[in-house]
Design a protein around this motif. Sequence first.
Motif, mmCIF file in Angstrom:
data_model
loop_
_atom_site.group_PDB
_atom_site.id
_atom_site.type_symbol
_atom_site.label_atom_id
_atom_site.label_comp_id
_atom_site.label_asym_id
_atom_site.label_seq_id
_atom_site.Cartn_x
_atom_site.Cartn_y
_atom_site.Cartn_z
ATOM 1 N N MET A 84 0.830 -1.213 0.000
ATOM 2 C CA MET A 84 0.000 0.000 0.000
ATOM 3 C C MET A 84 0.867 1.266 0.000
ATOM 4 N N GLY A 85 1.965 1.212 0.804
ATOM 5 C CA GLY A 85 2.845 2.369 0.869
ATOM 6 C C GLY A 85 3.462 2.696 -0.474
ATOM 7 N N MET A 86 3.904 1.645 -1.203
ATOM 8 C CA MET A 86 4.498 1.872 -2.520
ATOM 9 C C MET A 86 3.469 2.407 -3.506
ATOM 10 N N ALA A 87 2.227 1.918 -3.397
ATOM 11 C CA ALA A 87 1.169 2.405 -4.281
ATOM 12 C C ALA A 87 0.914 3.887 -4.049
ATOM 13 N N LEU A 88 0.910 4.298 -2.774
ATOM 14 C CA LEU A 88 0.708 5.709 -2.455
ATOM 15 C C LEU A 88 1.880 6.552 -2.961
ATOM 16 N N CYS A 89 3.082 6.007 -2.857
ATOM 17 C CA CYS A 89 4.248 6.740 -3.367
ATOM 18 C C CYS A 89 4.147 6.950 -4.878
ATOM 19 N N LEU A 90 3.709 5.921 -5.586
ATOM 20 C CA LEU A 90 3.528 6.067 -7.029
ATOM 21 C C LEU A 90 2.477 7.130 -7.349
ATOM 22 N N ALA A 91 1.421 7.167 -6.529
ATOM 23 C CA ALA A 91 0.393 8.188 -6.718
ATOM 24 C C ALA A 91 0.963 9.582 -6.481
ATOM 25 N N ILE A 92 1.828 9.709 -5.472
ATOM 26 C CA ILE A 92 2.461 11.000 -5.179
ATOM 27 C C ILE A 92 3.351 11.434 -6.334
ATOM 28 N N VAL A 93 4.104 10.472 -6.896
ATOM 29 C CA VAL A 93 4.980 10.786 -8.028
ATOM 30 C C VAL A 93 4.156 11.241 -9.234
ATOM 31 N N ALA A 94 3.051 10.532 -9.498
ATOM 32 C CA ALA A 94 2.195 10.891 -10.626
ATOM 33 C C ALA A 94 1.586 12.279 -10.426
ATOM 34 N N TYR A 95 1.149 12.548 -9.200
ATOM 35 C CA TYR A 95 0.560 13.858 -8.889
ATOM 36 C C TYR A 95 1.605 14.960 -9.062
ATOM 37 N N SER A 96 2.825 14.710 -8.582
ATOM 38 C CA SER A 96 3.899 15.702 -8.687
ATOM 39 C C SER A 96 4.252 15.956 -10.144
ATOM 40 N N TYR A 97 4.270 14.893 -10.930
ATOM 41 C CA TYR A 97 4.570 15.035 -12.358
ATOM 42 C C TYR A 97 3.513 15.897 -13.042
ATOM 43 N N ASN A 98 2.262 15.693 -12.679
ATOM 44 C CA ASN A 98 1.170 16.489 -13.242
ATOM 45 C C ASN A 98 1.307 17.961 -12.866
ATOM 46 N N LEU A 99 1.679 18.220 -11.605
ATOM 47 C CA LEU A 99 1.890 19.606 -11.167
ATOM 48 C C LEU A 99 3.039 20.257 -11.928
ATOM 49 N N ALA A 100 4.113 19.491 -12.121
ATOM 50 C CA ALA A 100 5.274 20.034 -12.832
ATOM 51 C C ALA A 100 4.919 20.379 -14.276
ATOM 52 N N LEU A 101 4.091 19.559 -14.912
ATOM 53 C CA LEU A 101 3.678 19.842 -16.282
ATOM 54 C C LEU A 101 2.835 21.108 -16.360
ATOM 55 N N LYS A 102 2.011 21.348 -15.348
ATOM 56 C CA LYS A 102 1.129 22.512 -15.349
ATOM 57 C C LYS A 102 1.876 23.812 -15.116
ATOM 58 N N SER A 103 3.013 23.738 -14.457
ATOM 59 C CA SER A 103 3.737 24.956 -14.088
ATOM 60 C C SER A 103 4.356 25.612 -15.308
ATOM 61 N N GLU A 104 4.052 26.885 -15.515
ATOM 62 C CA GLU A 104 4.588 27.633 -16.648
ATOM 63 C C GLU A 104 5.928 28.278 -16.332
ATOM 64 N N ASP A 105 6.198 28.511 -15.052
ATOM 65 C CA ASP A 105 7.403 29.241 -14.676
ATOM 66 C C ASP A 105 8.307 28.475 -13.710
ATOM 67 N N GLY A 106 8.009 27.185 -13.483
ATOM 68 C CA GLY A 106 8.871 26.374 -12.624
ATOM 69 C C GLY A 106 8.546 26.449 -11.146
ATOM 70 N N LEU A 107 7.597 27.283 -10.759
ATOM 71 C CA LEU A 107 7.211 27.383 -9.355
ATOM 72 C C LEU A 107 6.027 26.457 -9.089
ATOM 73 N N VAL A 108 6.223 25.486 -8.214
ATOM 74 C CA VAL A 108 5.154 24.556 -7.852
ATOM 75 C C VAL A 108 4.931 24.674 -6.350
ATOM 76 N N TYR A 109 3.736 25.048 -5.955
ATOM 77 C CA TYR A 109 3.438 25.274 -4.542
ATOM 78 C C TYR A 109 1.934 25.159 -4.325
ATOM 79 N N ASP A 110 1.558 25.002 -3.060
ATOM 80 C CA ASP A 110 0.145 24.985 -2.687
ATOM 81 C C ASP A 110 -0.219 26.363 -2.155
ATOM 82 N N GLY A 111 -1.130 27.048 -2.855
ATOM 83 C CA GLY A 111 -1.462 28.425 -2.492
ATOM 84 C C GLY A 111 -2.009 28.564 -1.082
#
Length: 361
Positions: A1-28
């Motif tokens: 389960m822990g590894m599955a959650l880590c993969l989900a975190i990686v996928a989520y982070s990758y999606n955030l990085a793709l959305k960023s236009e200026d390299g800044l990724v943060y939670d407002g």
Amino acid sequence: MGMALCLAIVAYSYNLALKSEDGLVYDGASLDLAIEYRLAAPTASDDIVIIDIDERSLADLAPDYGRWPWPRDVIAELLLALEDQGAESITLNVMFSDPDINNPQADEVLNTVACELKKTTFPMTRLAPENDELSAINLSMIPGILKSAGAIDQNIALLIPFLPCAHDKMSLNNLVVDDDGLVRRAKEYWNESGYLLPTLAVEALQALPRRENIEASQNAFLLNWRNRSDEGYRRISFSDVYRAIVLREQTELPRESIKGKHFIIGASAPGLAVLKGTSLGPTTDDNEIIATMIDDLISGTGLTPIDIWTNAMISCAFVLLLSFLFGRGLDEDAADVFSIVLEFAAIGITILSSSSFSAVV
């Protein structure tokens, strides 16, 4: 389960990085919380001053110049006097996009003065890209624009000053707005198909050398609000400055307060002010935002969120630690306590990092 959650975190982070236009990724929301409860913040520079077209100025100058907008030669006289008395830079946060058909002589005075100004920046506004095809302006036609490798010349919709002599002294007054409508970050340049348009803040730094060809970098940063200072940026009513250094009337404004200062001329009067939501609250006037941008660039205090992958590694470490403890027989009540402790620790780290460091965790 822990590894599955880590993969989900990686996928989520990758999606955030793709959305960023200026390299800044943060939670407002997390950033807003950290700014609100931070323990310390930089102090507002004494060298940055807002010349405020406030209600007091409108009332004070109305008998001589009528209601707003005043004749443009009023602004011209102040700009010339500020430069003559040693202002380091003047950021004009007032748009003159159309001629004054009732007072063309005043417009001519402002244009003549603009030809002579060396430290003043006039604003231009990037309009919605949907209007680009209707524009007669090409990116390569804009004076002062920087070109990076692979830049593509195309039409761009801009609102610019009508004054010909202001065209080589323009920079963008657009603010960077997050998806929730709040201003939390800034960038030195606005990237348009590889052409870089300087913003008002970077143009205030007259000492920065112009470069012909640079990488397509926007040099984005999180604004480091001066919200733990007893006083913010100094504000002086427009009428006080005008009477002191143009009309030479006796006022409390010392003459020596002009030399070496960075001035922002803008409006806070109701009906004229441009208010934006920020980490400070829902009604921050744009002059305060521009002042903070200039201060961050001069003093190097802009904030940067930690790399998205470092953040993902920390998150995975928490998840794997929790999975390990569950595997060793940790009961649910203890797991709840552990999770709560980790959450508060994470909040504390975010607050401490925004209080003391340039990197926000």
